[in-house]
Design an enzyme around this catalytic site. Sequence first.
Site, mmCIF file in Angstrom:
data_model
loop_
_atom_site.group_PDB
_atom_site.id
_atom_site.type_symbol
_atom_site.label_atom_id
_atom_site.label_comp_id
_atom_site.label_asym_id
_atom_site.label_seq_id
_atom_site.Cartn_x
_atom_site.Cartn_y
_atom_site.Cartn_z
ATOM 1 N N ASP A 1 -54.922 -29.346 -41.183
ATOM 2 C CA ASP A 1 -55.234 -28.924 -42.551
ATOM 3 C C ASP A 1 -56.248 -29.905 -43.158
ATOM 4 O OD1 ASP A 1 -54.815 -27.366 -44.945
ATOM 5 O OD2 ASP A 1 -53.661 -29.069 -45.712
ATOM 6 N N ASP B 1 -57.265 -30.309 -47.159
ATOM 7 C CA ASP B 1 -56.906 -30.926 -48.437
ATOM 8 C C ASP B 1 -55.503 -31.521 -48.336
ATOM 9 O OD1 ASP B 1 -57.055 -31.699 -51.051
ATOM 10 O OD2 ASP B 1 -57.173 -29.685 -51.893
ATOM 11 N N ASP C 1 -49.940 -30.959 -44.953
ATOM 12 C CA ASP C 1 -49.308 -31.680 -46.058
ATOM 13 C C ASP C 1 -48.351 -30.800 -46.853
ATOM 14 O OD1 ASP C 1 -51.635 -30.268 -47.202
ATOM 15 O OD2 ASP C 1 -51.009 -31.265 -49.054
HETATM 16 MG MG LIG Z 1 -53.308 -29.096 -47.643
#
Ligand SMILES: [Mg+2]
Length: 262
Positions: A13, A15, A211
């Site tokens: 991923d 961000d 995240d």
């Molecule tokens: Mg993310």
Amino acid sequence: MGRPEGRLRLLVDLDGVLYRGTTILQGVAEFFAWAEAAGHSSLLVTNNSLRTQAEVSGNLRRMGLSVEPGGILTSAIATRAWLQAQAPEGARIQALGGSGLLQALFSPGSRFTPDWESPEWLVLGQDFDMTYQKLAAACIAVQNGARFVVTNPDTTLPTEAGLTPGAGAWQAVVTLVTGVQATVIGKPETGIFETALAMMPAEGAVVVIGDRLDTDILAGHRLGATTALVLTGVSTRADVDAYPVKPDYLFEDLPELVASWS
Ligand SMILES: [Mg+2]
């Protein structure tokens, strides 16, 4: 738990894993150096459909990270791949979204035709130029039988001032009005990862690094992949305790992952 064995296929991923806001996170360059030295392949996978792969690559370069556009998969590109398997040549598509989605679907040589009069498909992504008229046209298209596809189900888009509507918010409006559920390509659905794997070597254990429990980790779990959560973005340790699907690995950040898996 030890570490994943052999050569890995890393679905990473962006961000909250590689950067926050416009700031690259600590240890990102070392993470890619470790992956390359160990013979792991990696692909950056983002639910965001607004930007093209080249635009995402440019943003990363401005943060000091060099990634070729082909090393990035957006939900817009994954939606195109899914449609290419589902829709015939010349399929008529009404698309609401940013340049990332519109270029993915309608760049020169595309097999799809933009159509707001009698679309066969309604494709919805994040659209910063959303209007009542566009949403109304989307609802009418679906009522008239257009198949409803959404790039990513994120209801919110965080900004410094607060949360703003994401593609999932437009999706909710169309579903509320029409009663029709969308086919979703982005995480936590697995369509985007299936496209990702088609772009990668055929061999190697699949590892999802993200995240967010409710997108990255849930999608990885559904795919049957190994999952690693880093705590540099949205989800916290308390979230992990409360969430029914647990990541296989939990790290403070990428440097801790590299240290543990080296
Ligand atoms: Mg993310």
